[in-house]
Every structure is written in C-alpha cells, then in structure tokens.
Scaffold this motif. Sequence first.
Motif, PDB file in Angstrom:
ATOM      1  N   SER A 143       0.864  -1.186   0.000  1.00  0.00           N
ATOM      2  CA  SER A 143       0.000   0.000   0.000  1.00  0.00           C
ATOM      3  C   SER A 143       0.895   1.229   0.000  1.00  0.00           C
ATOM      4  N   THR A 144       0.277   2.396   0.034  1.00  0.00           N
ATOM      5  CA  THR A 144       1.062   3.630   0.115  1.00  0.00           C
ATOM      6  C   THR A 144       1.869   3.674   1.407  1.00  0.00           C
ATOM      7  N   GLN A 145       1.416   2.949   2.420  1.00  0.00           N
ATOM      8  CA  GLN A 145       2.094   2.940   3.720  1.00  0.00           C
ATOM      9  C   GLN A 145       3.495   2.321   3.637  1.00  0.00           C
ATOM     10  N   ASN A 146       3.650   1.282   2.822  1.00  0.00           N
ATOM     11  CA  ASN A 146       4.942   0.588   2.777  1.00  0.00           C
ATOM     12  C   ASN A 146       5.544   0.507   1.378  1.00  0.00           C
ATOM     13  N   TYR A 147       5.009   1.278   0.439  1.00  0.00           N
ATOM     14  CA  TYR A 147       5.467   1.196  -0.951  1.00  0.00           C
ATOM     15  C   TYR A 147       6.967   1.451  -1.079  1.00  0.00           C
ATOM     16  N   GLU A 148       7.484   2.444  -0.367  1.00  0.00           N
ATOM     17  CA  GLU A 148       8.896   2.790  -0.473  1.00  0.00           C
ATOM     18  C   GLU A 148       9.798   1.710   0.121  1.00  0.00           C
ATOM     19  N   ASP A 149       9.275   0.941   1.068  1.00  0.00           N
ATOM     20  CA  ASP A 149      10.079  -0.071   1.765  1.00  0.00           C
ATOM     21  C   ASP A 149       9.903  -1.485   1.215  1.00  0.00           C
TER      22      ASP A 149
END
Length: 331
Positions: A143-149
């Motif tokens: 999700s947008t919450q963990n997209y970068e990680d």
Amino acid sequence: MEKRQELFSYQKNEAARLIFDFETNESVDLSLIEHLMKNATDGLKQMGVEYVILKSSNNEVIKIAADIVKNRGIKLICQLPYFKGEELENVILKKSKKDLLILSIEEPIDYERFRAIFKNFRRNFASIENKENIVTSFILPVSTQNYEDIMIIAKELYNQTGVSVILEPMIWIHNKDPRAISWQQLDALYQQVILFHHEIGRHYAILMGQGILPTRLLTEHPCNGYVCKGSSCHSNKSDIPRKLAVNLMGELFPEHIAVDKKFLIGDLKKGKITDIIDKYYESDNHRRFRSLVKYIFINYVQVCSYRVVPWKDLFAELSKEIMEGGANYDR
C-alpha cells in the motif's frame, strides 16, 4: 443455447484454480462450510483443477478442508495469516505433510515493523524441518504505507528464507483510495522485481500477485484475457473463467469475491461445481463476463503504456462501476 455434450474440463495450460475466501473474525457455520466444500470439489479433479487455495485461520475449517480434499485427488494450499513468530511452528506442525502452506501478512507493514516481527519469525522458521516442501510462498500486501520499503522487505525475506515472496498491491483504477497505489507505481514496482531477478539470476524469487498480468502476455496472447477461444486460440483455451472464488455464503464468482453479483457463476449451496459450470456456459452471466473482458481488453489493455495490467482489480472495479452506472459495454 449451445449445450455441452460432456463434462467441461480445463486444459493444463489454463492453470485453473479455486479459492475459498473464508477468512473472517466471526463465527462460521461448520456444517455449511463442509457442504460448500463437498459441492465445490466433487468432480473438480476431472475438470482439470489440480489444487485449491483456502484462506482461513480457523482450525476447524482447515481440518474440514483437509479431510475432504485428500479424498478428491487434488492439493490443498492453505493461506494463513501470520501474526506472531512464536505461532509459526505450531501452525506448520498441525498441517498434513501432503498439504502446502502460504503465509500471508494481513496488513501492509513498513520496514521498521517488519524488522520487529521478523526476528522471532526467522528463528522459528529456521528450526522447522521439511519447511522447503511445505511453505510455498509468503504474501506481502503493498500500500502507500509501505510502498517505499516493500522491495527492501521482500528481498530480505527471500534472502533469509529462500522462499518466494508474492507482492499483493492494493491498486486504484478510477476510485482513488488513500491506501492504494497507482497503476504507475505498480509498473515501477514490477520493473524493480525484474531488475532484482536479473541481479540474482532467478525468476521466481519475488512475484506479483496472480491477478496482475504482463501487458505483453495479454496483447500477444489475448486468450489470457478470454478474448479468443477454441479454434481461434493458438492454445485452444476456453472462455470459462479460470480463476474461481467462493465466499462464505457459497457464491461462486470469476476472479474475486468483490465482483458484482450480476457476474455470479452460481451458488454452491444448491449444487455441485460441475453442474454449476454446465449451467453457466452461454448463460446471461457468462455472456456478461465475456462482454466485460472484451471491454477491458479494448479500452485498457490495447492502449496500456505500462508493463503490467492489474487484471483482477480492474475486473472487480469495472464490474461494479458499469453495473451501477448502467452503461452498455457490449461490443
């Protein structure tokens, strides 16, 4: 209406699957569950379906499924939510050696949260015998919450366990959801997966969810989107939905249980899956299914500038939008 002369059967290259989407926090009617599973699996092997996936953390439901499926000649894959590392060993030891297991983290987690739960998880996973033949994959929601990680998490999880990691993104098409990533972000994520595979020389380390299809696959082989079939298809595939999903009420849907009910395949409370598929063939709902996939192919796949198509989410969202709006999408 055209009638079939014999039992419908999928070809091996169609990779048909049936999902029991039974995960719930509420109590369930076990007698109904048993009835649904018997109707859903009676004749399933003869239809060319080699395995079923059960989404449930209810031990009684899992036991019922295992007892029924082992007599049907098909494999059971249990998709279990993973909450605490110390539960892992007990979960696996309770399972039959013939059954397979997918571990799913139910909510998207960022890297900090992943590191917090992975310490116990890694220790317990390493101590389990024969785990390579039991645990087929891990599912990580995106999700947008963990997209970068998420790629950092996926790589670390794969490198530490050697088990394939499946990414299941929440995707928005038209209706913006603050938790869901965009189609453009999905495309960028897919490219990162490809680059990682090139780095390690393997192609199944990190996978996209089965509802996400490469655009090139769909355009070069439209049968994967049900646009061609039979003698007009290079591999003679059918236009009967290959991804079947059952909810707790016994309703059988194409692709996903979130699909609009006007696309319902049938009700497993009322009959066996073989009879349901026979009645579904060339029915109004089947023709509606074919019309929608053709609409998706023309208006989304053929003009797609991205490498992948979120087929399952696109089908589910458009099934509701079009039915609610009353638009005519027949072509």
